[in-house]
Design an enzyme around this catalytic site. Sequence first.
Site, PDB file in Angstrom:
ATOM      1  N   GLU A 498      -3.231  -4.518  -9.879  1.00 56.62           N
ATOM      2  CA  GLU A 498      -4.095  -3.470  -9.322  1.00 56.62           C
ATOM      3  C   GLU A 498      -3.333  -2.626  -8.286  1.00 56.62           C
ATOM      4  OE1 GLU A 498      -6.714  -2.208 -10.209  1.00 56.62           O
ATOM      5  OE2 GLU A 498      -7.654  -1.256  -8.494  1.00 56.62           O
ATOM      6  N   LYS A 502      -2.847   1.397  -8.655  1.00 49.74           N
ATOM      7  CA  LYS A 502      -3.302   2.365  -7.648  1.00 49.74           C
ATOM      8  C   LYS A 502      -2.173   3.350  -7.320  1.00 49.74           C
ATOM      9  CE  LYS A 502      -6.912   2.130  -7.744  1.00 49.74           C
ATOM     10  NZ  LYS A 502      -7.640   1.243  -8.552  1.00 49.74           N
ATOM     11  N   GLU A 505      -1.572   5.791 -10.355  1.00 58.55           N
ATOM     12  CA  GLU A 505      -2.562   6.811 -10.674  1.00 58.55           C
ATOM     13  C   GLU A 505      -2.696   7.888  -9.613  1.00 58.55           C
ATOM     14  OE1 GLU A 505      -6.521   5.296 -11.398  1.00 58.55           O
ATOM     15  OE2 GLU A 505      -6.291   3.758  -9.902  1.00 58.55           O
TER      16      GLU A 505
HETATM   17  C1  F6R Z   1      -8.565   2.969 -11.991  1.00 59.63           C
HETATM   18  C2  F6R Z   1      -9.814   3.249 -12.673  1.00 59.63           C
HETATM   19  C3  F6R Z   1      -9.895   2.992 -14.133  1.00 59.63           C
HETATM   20  C4  F6R Z   1     -11.260   2.371 -14.482  1.00 59.63           C
HETATM   21  C5  F6R Z   1     -11.399   2.252 -15.994  1.00 59.63           C
HETATM   22  C6  F6R Z   1     -12.719   1.610 -16.400  1.00 59.63           C
HETATM   23  O1  F6R Z   1      -8.659   3.219 -10.627  1.00 59.63           O
HETATM   24  O2  F6R Z   1     -10.756   3.708 -12.092  1.00 59.63           O
HETATM   25  O3  F6R Z   1      -8.851   2.170 -14.557  1.00 59.63           O
HETATM   26  O4  F6R Z   1     -11.371   1.127 -13.861  1.00 59.63           O
HETATM   27  O5  F6R Z   1     -11.328   3.524 -16.575  1.00 59.63           O
HETATM   28  O6  F6R Z   1     -13.799   2.354 -15.947  1.00 59.63           O
HETATM   29  P1  F6R Z   1     -15.245   1.721 -15.877  1.00 59.63           P
HETATM   30  O7  F6R Z   1     -15.224   0.674 -14.833  1.00 59.63           O
HETATM   31  O8  F6R Z   1     -16.159   2.854 -15.549  1.00 59.63           O
HETATM   32  O9  F6R Z   1     -15.517   1.130 -17.234  1.00 59.63           O
END
Ligand code: F6R
Length: 624
Positions: A498, A502, A505
């Site tokens: 993670e 971070k 991205e």
């Molecule tokens: C990274 C991030 C993405 C989401 C992923 C899943 O910071 O935000 O990796 O975790 O796209 O999104 P959800 O949780 O909405 O299914």
Amino acid sequence: MCGITGYIGENKTTDILIDGLKRLEYRGYDSCGIAAVDAKGSLYLRRVSGRVDALDKLVAEDPAKGARAGVGHTRWATHGAPSEDNAHPHTDCTGKLVVVHNGIIENYLDLKEKLLAAGHKFKSETDTEVIAHVIEEKLKALNVQAAAVRSEMTEPVFFEAFRRAVNDLKGSFALSAVWAPCPGMVLTARMHSPLVIGLGKGENFIASDVSAFLKHTKRVVFLNDGEMAAVRKDGVDYYDFKGKKTAKDSVTIQWDSTMAEKGGYKHFMLKEIHEQAEAVENTLRGRLLPLGGDVLKAEMGLTSDDIKGFASVQFIACGTAHHAGLVGRALFENFGIPSYADVASEFTDRAKLMRKGTLVAAISQSGETADTLFAVREAKAAGAKVIAITNTVGSTLTREADYVLYTHCGPEIGVASTKAFLGQLAAIYLLAGHFAAARGILKASDARRYAEDLLKIPRLIEETLAQEKDIAKVAQHFASSEHFLFISRHVNYPIALEGALKIKEISYVHAEGYAAGEMKHGPIAIIYKGMPLLAVAPSGRTLELMAGNVEEAKARGADVVAIVDEDSRKRVKAGRYITLPKTDELFTPMLSVIPLQIFAYYVALAKKCDIDKPRNLAKSVTVR
Ligand code: F6R
């Protein structure tokens, strides 16, 4: 991806559409546009390549007069590069019919071929434009000359043409359309893409999610797949795609629109990092005690007998949510409960192996991630029960799962997920505690200690956040590095992943997260003199091995930042330290991720990156 808005009423349509788009920009932000009609049927259309602020400026220079119905769109490109031509709304050949769309029309090439043969002219490379021309064809088939149609006929004709067009589309869509000769009605339809109607007084709203119109109304109706709506200023009628009227209940959203604003922070991401203690507290509240009891029964129908009946737990999710799933796997395995974690997009074959005794835990902040939804459907078809761990009330995932465990984090606007991750972890620790206690793995006194430790986490998060300035200094020191390594073990291995995600991205630099034990199997070769290496090394069973891994990395030139607690700090020899408050090793991921989030934030800040809207990304990934 992409955000759509719609409005009909007596207030300033273009302002409302643009304000809604600003709130939906996290869904995509490479181009945007609005279209609106006045009572006489004159159409106003503006589009830009770029952000909603640029659209706002354009509209302010030459405002729409008397517009009372319209649609808007902010785009994350799928078909066709980001450009003004490819920006929505798209029009038909007459220029009187406009469409906005989120999703992918899978049969658009077939449809386009037929439309080209029928003489239609296309102005963009998008799949969406095809929809406008399909509706135009349907209007033609209904023998409508837009200029000649009698005013009392426009609504039924437009409705029927739109309905027939929707039935020709394959793929995913949240779709809204306006037809200039019919200014009293906006039409909208949903298939595999989120869509919600906001109910006001003498005005109604359409959006991809509620944050677009929360400041106007909290009373909402969520459309299901295969449903459409005729939205007028005084009311909304709902239909299936056959045109049969359906009854829909409204729900009241508890979020406040100010919860979705920055509240004095420079970025949503930083605000959301600071909301993590509250996110954990809200997610745990009223659901923990007694561990192993039937506390989740009233909320979601999950009894302790159900819990005892599951042979294994399979986590599926994407991105950051997958990292929460990996922590879940380590936690359940720690209790001796068979557990697996897969990225949803790589789950297809494994989904077919799911059996009745498996609980599939689908983790998704948005509840709309296409890969996660697809995996859920496959797992259900194979016989598994599904629990949704999500932050979004009324999302598609909640409607497809057997049980729903909401994380109560409030809206997360920053594209990089922070507080939603903490909410997901809290929900997973809660669930793991109930599993272990219901099965007698945690005896009464251990269960009490587990619950007490978990309830202390929000306070420890606050203590960790208090070190923001020191962490910022460490980040500034490394801000010009082009490579970052993150390592850890066991429950904190996903935190290393993670931390790297971070950085990637929001700073656009190369970062790798590794299980520390893997370093000697290859990755250690990439270490060079001065390379930043962040090692999560709390006290506990992994400490000795982590201390060794840090030594090995240092010996090859790594500049190590150790994320430790007061005790492990004595054992790990690093150049710099970030010291976490002490908790049981099992709970450390909820603390250790925080310095990594802050670190990534300040690296990105030093690099002057667009932190809340990183390039190429969108908050909600609703296409596969
Ligand atoms: C990274 C991030 C993405 C989401 C992923 C899943 O910071 O935000 O990796 O975790 O796209 O999104 P959800 O949780 O909405 O299914």
